[in-house]
Design an enzyme around this catalytic site. Structure first.
Site, PDB file in Angstrom:
ATOM      1  N   CYS A   2       0.365  -0.850   0.227  1.00 31.29           N
ATOM      2  CA  CYS A   2       0.280   0.236  -0.143  1.00 31.29           C
ATOM      3  C   CYS A   2       0.827   0.890  -0.342  1.00 31.29           C
ATOM      4  O   CYS A   2       1.763   0.978  -0.143  1.00 31.29           O
ATOM      5  CB  CYS A   2      -0.640  -0.068   0.738  1.00 31.29           C
ATOM      6  SG  CYS A   2      -1.910  -1.553   1.570  1.00 31.29           S
ATOM      7  N   ILE A 289      10.661 -10.177 -20.270  1.00 32.91           N
ATOM      8  CA  ILE A 289      11.437  -9.396 -21.435  1.00 32.91           C
ATOM      9  C   ILE A 289      12.687  -9.820 -22.132  1.00 32.91           C
ATOM     10  O   ILE A 289      13.223 -10.858 -22.370  1.00 32.91           O
ATOM     11  CB  ILE A 289      11.818  -8.392 -21.161  1.00 32.91           C
ATOM     12  CG1 ILE A 289      13.379  -7.948 -19.711  1.00 32.91           C
ATOM     13  CG2 ILE A 289      10.604  -7.274 -19.999  1.00 32.91           C
ATOM     14  CD1 ILE A 289      13.591  -7.340 -19.781  1.00 32.91           C
ATOM     15  N   GLY A 369      14.105 -12.512  -8.801  1.00 29.03           N
ATOM     16  CA  GLY A 369      14.868 -12.810  -7.681  1.00 29.03           C
ATOM     17  C   GLY A 369      16.225 -12.025  -6.721  1.00 29.03           C
ATOM     18  O   GLY A 369      17.522 -12.686  -7.102  1.00 29.03           O
TER      19      GLY A 369
END
Length: 644
Positions: A2, A289, A369
């Site tokens: 949050c 990616i 990671g």
């Protein structure tokens, strides 16, 4: 996960807290809450933006108020089920299933003594209506951010620095020493802040404000002590079961009432986590990616996609591939805004795009990671510094001859870059230096003379301050193990200052929570109980982690060449970004203000374009610093010029 904010005895506190909370809306699109209460001759106001992960009902809403305690909290407690059971056995009755309520009741029972018992990532403010005390706390390793600003008796705090800047009406002044530090590192160390009045609550610490104006500080966890205890455990013959500790941490980090996915680059760290996560969540999604073929070829980047696909296929993972093309450079101003401080690592863009794609697919939580390289000596710099110790035994005339040959080699031609030459030049820039200086030089951007030549002469004293601070942090340990000294330095500076900082800001910009199972208190304790000669064996970094991973992953993945979670900067700089670089060098605000010297920047551009030296990372950071500085000095009445 949050966004939290609040004020304590601050003028116009309610309106300020409202604006703080609104600025953090991207961190919590699922809900918003406010709380107010008199305190001394003023008031306390707490705000919250919610990203609902655990207990999606209203019983998990914040600020949470219960029997005189009020909590606004950002983070996740992975040992919340165990703490809940202990508290329930002691008679505590819970209304819901959130870890927020567990934290609140743990504080009621143990106060600050509960902090070292928490396993997770967190930053929070907790107010006691009976005493009028407000306490701020931040997790052991600095995973979650907490910025604060004090004026006289008042205090304002928030999850992001931009929120503090927004509510102070442009009155915050840029700290030029922090900018010099960012030039050296390409990020601002956690001990510094880009604005003078603001500060970051240190990891593993708390701060208490009292109604009478007193402020107390305390530390509940210290990495230096953990490393020392690990050394003693190792000397006593203890050999931690790294595979068991990492698997348990991964399992705990899957705790969620919403879908969880993973980053999967195809490298060891993300592949190991993904494989372990797939054991407990069959069919889990993963995101990876790729780059345009010509960019990857120019940068001589490894084919990470091939390995990511192999891991996904082997473990039944639903793989999503995202291509990063130069149009991503349009994100530069937006990313600079979200990163809060000048951070020159393009991996921030990768993280944002992956999280954005995951969020669009309905995923709120990602496992990363991050941290394995720092804790288990997986970076090239760790091995390079060990090799440098041996290199110093080579006769000086031979070293001079080798340096002369390498210095004349190009790092790139018109069609391709030469990574081996770049690495060789980088290695020779620090291989003959003393230990601390060599380690710093192996991962920072400039040596002392280069940095002095780049900045305004009036800032020369700050260079010495920044270098001294690094030496003080690096040497503040009782370790006789060179590899673990480097790991400790990384865990105290590199990890919270860069990697955890950009991961938090980039992911939250996409309203996504990223969890880091390697950056876990139990994994850290185990890592520092492993001697350095088990972390680097021969030319293998992270040897002990690789040994653990072989029980799960194929050897081709475990022992593949190390990839980079980065971007093809040389390709971008030589093509798509070249006009922007010229603009910043010739007429940028950094040059016009006097902070940076035009001639030094022009020299870097020329040498990079000629292929003689690789300044792509340096120039990328100058672009990020330029965009950040424009925003930071655009407020009414701001004047940060050194030439005014």
């Amino acid at each position: 996960m949050c966004g939290i904010a609040g004020t304590y005895r601050w003028p116009d506190g309610k309106a300020v807290t409202d604006r703080l909370t609104e600025t953090l809306a991207h961190r919590g699109p699922d809900g918003a809450g406010r709380y107010s209460h008199p305190v001394g001759d003023g008031e306390v106001h707490l705000g919250h933006r919610r990203l609902a992960i655990i207990d999606l009902s209203e019983t998990g809403a914040q600020p949470m108020v219960s029997n005189g305690l009020v909590l606004t909290y950002n983070g996740e407690l992975y040992n919340a089920p165990e703490l809940r059971a202990e508290l329930a056995a002691a008679g505590v009755r819970f209304r819901g299933t959130s870890d927020t309520e567990v934290l609140l009741e743990a504080w009621r029972r143990w106060g600050t003594d509960c902090l070292p018992r928490l396993r997770g990532m967190f930053a929070f403010g907790i107010f006691d209506e009976r005493t009028g005390d407000l306490v701020l706390a931040r997790d052991q390793l600095g995973i979650k951010p907490l910025f604060l600003l004090r004026r006289k008796e008042g205090l304002v705090f928030a999850s992001e620095l931009k929120a503090l800047a927004a509510v102070t009406g442009g009155s915050l002044e840029v700290d030029h020493a922090a900018l010099v530090a960012s030039l050296l590192y390409y990020w601002v160390p956690d001990s510094r802040c880009a604005f003078r009045e603001a500060e970051k609550l240190p990891p593993g610490s708390w701060l208490r404000c009292r109604p009478d104006g007193r402020v107390e500080r305390g530390r509940f966890w210290n990495l230096k002590d953990v490393a020392t205890e690990g050394r003693e455990r190792a000397l006593g013959g203890e050999r931690p079961d790294i595979a068991a500790v990492v698997e348990e941490s991964t399992r705990q980090h899957l705790l969620s009432d919403v879908p969880v996915a993973t980053f999967l680059s195809g490298g060891l760290d993300s592949s190991y986590l993904t494989a372990l996560a797939a054991r407990h969540r069959p069919g889990i999604s993963a995101y990876t990616i790729g780059f345009r073929a010509e960019d990857a070829r120019f940068e001589a980047m490894p084919d990470d996609l091939r390995y990511a696909r192999q891991v996904a296929g082997r473990f039944g993972v639903d793989l999503h591939e995202i291509e990063i093309a130069p149009n991503v450079l349009d994100l530069l101003p937006r990313m600079t805004y979200h990163l809060d401080e000048p951070i020159g690592d393009p991996a921030a863009i990768n993280t944002f795009l992956i999280c954005q794609a995951a969020r669009e697919a309905g995923v709120k939580v990602m496992l990363s990671g991050m941290g394995a390289d720092e804790l288990f000596a997986g970076y090239r710099k760790h091995l390079a510094n060990l090799i440098a110790v041996r290199y110093q035994r080579v006769p000086r005339p031979l070293r001079r001859g080798l340096s002369g040959v390498v210095d004349r080699l190009p790092v790139a031609t018109a069609r391709r870059g030469y990574r081996s030459v770049r690495f060789a030049k980088r290695f020779l820039s620090f291989a003959g230096l003393p230990e601390e200086t060599a380690f710093r030089r192996s991962y920072t951007m400039y040596d002392q003379e280069e940095l002095l030549a780049l900045i305004h002469p009036d800032l020369a004293g700050t260079v010495e301050d920044v270098l001294t601070e690094h030496a003080d942090v690096y040497q503040d340990n009782e370790l006789d193990d060179f590899v673990n000294r480097m790991c400790l330095g990384d865990a105290r500076m590199f990890l919270p200052g860069l990697n955890l900082a950009y991961t938090d800001r980039s992911s939250m910009a996409a309203s996504t929570e990223v969890r880091v199972p390697y950056v876990d208190v139990e994994v850290v304790k185990a890592a520092f109980a492993v001697p350095g000669d088990r972390k680097i064996v021969g030319r293998q970094g992270k040897a002990v982690l690789k040994e653990a991973a072989t029980s799960v992953l194929p050897r081709e993945i475990v022992y593949r060449p190390k990839g980079l979670f980065s971007a093809p900067l040389r390709a971008w700089m030589s093509r798509d970004l070249a006009p922007l670089v010229r603009e910043v060098v010739n007429d940028g605000v950094l040059v016009r203000s006097g902070l940076l010297r035009r001639d030094a920047l022009a020299r870097m551009v020329a040498e990079d374009a000629a292929g003689q030296r690789d300044f792509s990372k340096h120039l990328w950071h100058v672009l990020t610093l330029e965009h950040w500085y424009r925003g930071a000095t655009s407020g009414a009445g701001q004047n940060s010029s050194l030439t005014a």
